[in-house]
Design an enzyme around this catalytic site. Structure first.
Site, PDB file in Angstrom:
ATOM      1  N   ASP A 156     -15.877  11.737   0.771  1.00 18.59           N
ATOM      2  CA  ASP A 156     -15.356  13.098   0.667  1.00 18.59           C
ATOM      3  C   ASP A 156     -15.285  13.526  -0.797  1.00 18.59           C
ATOM      4  O   ASP A 156     -15.558  14.678  -1.142  1.00 18.59           O
ATOM      5  CB  ASP A 156     -13.962  13.191   1.285  1.00 18.59           C
ATOM      6  N   THR A 157     -14.892  12.595  -1.658  1.00 16.96           N
ATOM      7  CA  THR A 157     -14.813  12.890  -3.086  1.00 16.96           C
ATOM      8  C   THR A 157     -16.193  13.153  -3.660  1.00 16.96           C
ATOM      9  O   THR A 157     -16.383  14.083  -4.461  1.00 16.96           O
ATOM     10  CB  THR A 157     -14.139  11.733  -3.832  1.00 16.96           C
TER      11      THR A 157
END
Length: 317
Positions: free
Chosen positions: A254-255
């Site tokens: 997600d990062t």
């Protein structure tokens, strides 16, 4: 001006636990613990905010656990537009066992979504404007068919909304007809979608290009500790991952996506954007929660991004 939206249909609170040992049938005392508002789209909103980009978080929230996530995001000055549904937003548990260097991931199902709430959500999507961006991430809750991804893609295509998809369902391939702006599969998802075993760089390149041929405008293929590829109609980039002690991999992808997405929005150099995304994703993997970007510049020094000129040669960039 474009508006940015993230969508998490199956929100979660994540409980991170660190313990020296994990032994059955006895009381195991934990060494450390942390509770975080989570969900893949939520993480993208948090990363975007740290990089100076505002977004609105969408999806379904249920009960006091869902309200906790809503309040947490508002405390971070992130707008929300969640639909309330019955039940409780799920709590997941991630346990790091130091003695064995193992990580256990216990992920719950989440609430059952009423059909009328799904209709309400699709109506929300229909209100987005041309030029807006929608990032849809993660698993689906009970009561929601994977075909909702196709419905989202169709609406975004009709409304000229830039759609980003980070989800593992086979229906993602059916979304390619609607030319999503960006896909972010990992190596397991790529292999599952095409029902193959992928072991070599040549195979990654072939199936990554295949997604472009089928309609995706851009593809960010994350390979965990092996780095990531970026595919578009015009180029292929590859970057390695930096070295470090992996603490928790739950939010690393997600990062990577949030950081890469921010670079696209800012129209930054693609190679620099991929390098920063890889460094940020690794920074998250090296800690209990999402990176604060304090070590990202140092991690970038370990990363080289290459332009892939063919299946065997790469040119440093």
């Amino acid at each position: 001006m474009s508006n940015i939206y993230t969508c998490t249909l199956n929100l979660a609170i994540d409980l991170f636990i660190e313990t020296d040992t994990l032994i059955p049938a006895v009381v195991n005392r934990t060494k450390d613990d942390d509770i975080q508002a989570n969900g893949k789209g939520v993480n993208v909103s948090l990363v975007l905010k740290m990089l100076g980009i505002n977004s609105t978080a969408m999806g379904f929230k249920a009960g006091f656990t869902g309200q906790y996530i809503n309040d947490f995001l508002k405390g971070k000055s992130i707008a929300t537009d969640f639909i309330d549904v019955p039940g409780l937003t799920r709590i997941n548990v991630f346990t790091q066992v130091n003695q064995t260097k193992e990580e256990y991931k216990l992920v719950n199902k989440g609430p059952e979504i009423p059909a009328e709430s799904t209709v309400e959500f699709l109506t929300q999507i229909e209100q987005l404007k041309a030029g807006d961006y929608l990032s849809v991430s993660g698993s689906l809750p009970r009561g929601v068919s994977p075909t909702i991804l196709i419905e989202i893609a169709k609406r975004c295509y009709q409304q000229k909304v830039f759609l980003i998809i980070d989800s593992s369902y086979l229906e993602v391939l059916d979304c390619l007809t609607y030319q999503p702006y960006l896909l972010k599969p990992n190596e397991e998802e790529l292999a599952t979608w095409f029902d193959v075993t992928i072991n070599t760089k040549t195979e990654y390149l072939y199936y990554g290009r295949k997604l472009i041929e089928l309609g995706a405008q851009n593809v960010l293929l994350s390979l965990g500790g092996e780095g990531a590829y970026f595919f578009s109609q015009n180029q292929i980039l590859y970057g390695n991952s930096p070295k470090g002690k992996v603490v928790n991999t739950a939010c690393a992808g997600d990062t990577l996506l949030g950081t890469f997405f921010a670079g696209l929005l800012k129209k930054d150099d693609l190679a620099a954007t991929l390098k920063k995304g890889l460094a940020a994703g690794s920074s998250t993997a090296f800690r209990k929660g999402i990176t604060d970007f304090s070590d990202v510049s140092d991690l970038e020094k370990q990363i080289t991004v290459h332009t892939v000129t063919d299946q065997s040669k790469m040119e440093a960039k």
